[in-house]
Design a protein around this motif. Structure first.
Motif, PDB file in Angstrom:
ATOM      1  N   PHE A 283       7.364  -2.770  -6.806  1.00  0.00           N
ATOM      2  CA  PHE A 283       6.372  -1.894  -7.431  1.00  0.00           C
ATOM      3  C   PHE A 283       5.424  -2.638  -8.365  1.00  0.00           C
ATOM      4  O   PHE A 283       4.246  -2.297  -8.439  1.00  0.00           O
ATOM      5  N   THR A 284       5.917  -3.669  -9.049  1.00  0.00           N
ATOM      6  CA  THR A 284       4.964  -4.433  -9.876  1.00  0.00           C
ATOM      7  C   THR A 284       3.997  -5.210  -8.964  1.00  0.00           C
ATOM      8  O   THR A 284       2.804  -5.255  -9.241  1.00  0.00           O
ATOM      9  N   ALA A 285       4.513  -5.783  -7.857  1.00  0.00           N
ATOM     10  CA  ALA A 285       3.623  -6.497  -6.926  1.00  0.00           C
ATOM     11  C   ALA A 285       2.586  -5.532  -6.347  1.00  0.00           C
ATOM     12  O   ALA A 285       1.415  -5.893  -6.163  1.00  0.00           O
TER      13      ALA A 285
ATOM     14  N   THR B  11      11.708   4.645  -4.218  1.00  0.00           N
ATOM     15  CA  THR B  11      12.720   3.613  -3.985  1.00  0.00           C
ATOM     16  C   THR B  11      12.233   2.701  -2.865  1.00  0.00           C
ATOM     17  O   THR B  11      11.289   3.044  -2.145  1.00  0.00           O
ATOM     18  N   VAL B  12      12.897   1.553  -2.725  1.00  0.00           N
ATOM     19  CA  VAL B  12      12.531   0.627  -1.644  1.00  0.00           C
ATOM     20  C   VAL B  12      12.684   1.313  -0.286  1.00  0.00           C
ATOM     21  O   VAL B  12      11.823   1.179   0.593  1.00  0.00           O
TER      22      VAL B  12
ATOM     23  N   GLU C 108       0.828  -1.214   0.000  1.00  0.00           N
ATOM     24  CA  GLU C 108       0.000   0.000   0.000  1.00  0.00           C
ATOM     25  C   GLU C 108       0.863   1.265   0.000  1.00  0.00           C
ATOM     26  O   GLU C 108       0.560   2.238  -0.692  1.00  0.00           O
ATOM     27  N   ALA C 109       1.955   1.224   0.765  1.00  0.00           N
ATOM     28  CA  ALA C 109       2.870   2.380   0.794  1.00  0.00           C
ATOM     29  C   ALA C 109       3.506   2.583  -0.587  1.00  0.00           C
ATOM     30  O   ALA C 109       3.715   3.715  -1.035  1.00  0.00           O
ATOM     31  N   ALA C 110       3.805   1.474  -1.282  1.00  0.00           N
ATOM     32  CA  ALA C 110       4.446   1.570  -2.602  1.00  0.00           C
ATOM     33  C   ALA C 110       3.512   2.240  -3.608  1.00  0.00           C
ATOM     34  O   ALA C 110       3.950   3.091  -4.391  1.00  0.00           O
ATOM     35  N   VAL C 111       2.240   1.882  -3.581  1.00  0.00           N
ATOM     36  CA  VAL C 111       1.288   2.501  -4.515  1.00  0.00           C
ATOM     37  C   VAL C 111       1.122   3.987  -4.218  1.00  0.00           C
ATOM     38  O   VAL C 111       1.162   4.819  -5.133  1.00  0.00           O
ATOM     39  N   SER C 112       0.975   4.352  -2.948  1.00  0.00           N
ATOM     40  CA  SER C 112       0.835   5.786  -2.610  1.00  0.00           C
ATOM     41  C   SER C 112       2.083   6.549  -3.028  1.00  0.00           C
ATOM     42  O   SER C 112       1.999   7.671  -3.552  1.00  0.00           O
TER      43      SER C 112
ATOM     44  N   GLY D 125       5.992   9.604  -8.294  1.00  0.00           N
ATOM     45  CA  GLY D 125       6.450   9.068  -9.571  1.00  0.00           C
ATOM     46  C   GLY D 125       7.553   8.034  -9.388  1.00  0.00           C
ATOM     47  O   GLY D 125       8.021   7.811  -8.262  1.00  0.00           O
ATOM     48  N   TRP D 126       7.965   7.426 -10.475  1.00  0.00           N
ATOM     49  CA  TRP D 126       8.966   6.359 -10.436  1.00  0.00           C
ATOM     50  C   TRP D 126      10.311   6.861  -9.929  1.00  0.00           C
ATOM     51  O   TRP D 126      10.959   6.225  -9.105  1.00  0.00           O
TER      52      TRP D 126
END
Lengths: 203, 203
Positions: B68-70, B42-43, B27-31, B37-38
């Protein structure tokens, strides 16, 4: 009409050279954006690609934002002109050809470049207002061309939204073409939606 | 059924904790992707946002691409489930509500995040095949849901392309909403195209 001074004789070619340099920079900027995205697109990279010194590039475009918004606008204008030229008689009998030509606006390097600028603007405050304004301007012009070429009567209820939805579809088809060659599917969708549109506009 | 060993007692909560950590990271990665943006994702940034150590984040997702793909896949699945849950009876009488719900898939933070990933993948070779595959999978599932909820019969000629064009339009509407709040215009386009679609699917 009297003699032409040396200064006057030199001025015209200088303006021509300046215009040609500007144009090379704009075209290089669009290719650069399409190939490398916003992060990989700087004034230096574009100047080198255009074979122009960095100083000359900055003379024409003081900031990175100036260069890339001007580039997308320039190419969008070129494409609008080319689109109108495809149908010199105005409203075309063959609505499928018009829909296909409109969709083509969104599948080439210009759309790719505009998409990179658009997405970058969503996260960069100094880019956002300029790109928002540019997209609105280009969008209005594309809508106007679509209405003309489709022979659509916007005084009829729903017609404006029909044309808008068509252009939204064209944009979505452009996005679907970003990572894979989506041509075969796109042609089937265009054929079907052109038929729906034709029936709707005839009613 | 006999005693539960200490090891067994501990295993379940550990799995739960691990699953909760994974979900917080996704959820944090999508936000993060939607907001920064890309280039800004970062991780480490995501781990901090999720309140997880960098080591723990890398245990779950060895690479930035994995994370990010997951994340985009996870949220897309959540949204598909939520969309089906809106119409528990299956094919809905009110096709306009279905079209509006489909279009909603493309106007929130998930679409924003997916768009950033998509555009980044167009320029980054290590990201491209994974995102291409992911988008194809998510696209097929969305198409399946759209066909079901619209009660569309794809054995009829043109129906498949009608639904595809609708989803392309939805994607284009999502793009139009990236820089400005396009809600008012979008609702008018949705109303009009839902009516056209309804007429077409009834014929």
């Amino acid at each position: 009409m009297g003699g032409v001074s040396t200064a006057e004789r030199d001025r015209v070619p200088k303006q021509d050279r300046s215009r040609a340099t500007r144009q090379r920079l704009l075209e290089a900027a669009v290719s650069c954006l399409a190939e490398h995205g916003w992060a990989g697109s700087t004034v230096s990279v574009v100047a080198e690609r255009a074979g122009v010194s960095r100083g000359a590039a900055q003379h024409h475009f003081p900031t990175r934002e100036d260069l890339f918004t001007a580039a997308v606008e320039y190419v969008a204008e070129e494409r609008s002109t080319a689109l109108r030229a495809l149908f010199p008689e105005g409203p075309a009998e063959d609505r499928r050809a018009v829909v296909a030509a409109l969709v083509d606006l969104y599948t080439g390097p210009l759309f790719r470049a505009a998409l990179h600028l658009w997405v970058a603007a969503s996260n960069e405050e100094q880019l956002r207002p300029r790109v928002t304004e540019l997209e609105a301007r280009v969008g209005r012009e594309t809508h106007r061309i679509a209405v003309d070429l489709l022979g659509a009567d916007e005084s009829e209820p729903g017609v404006r939204e029909t044309v808008q939805g068509l252009l939204d579809m064209a944009r979505g088809l452009g996005l679907a073409n970003l990572l894979t060659d989506d041509k075969a599917r796109r042609e089937r969708v265009v054929a079907q939606w052109a038929a729906l549109l034709d029936r709707t506009l005839k009613d």
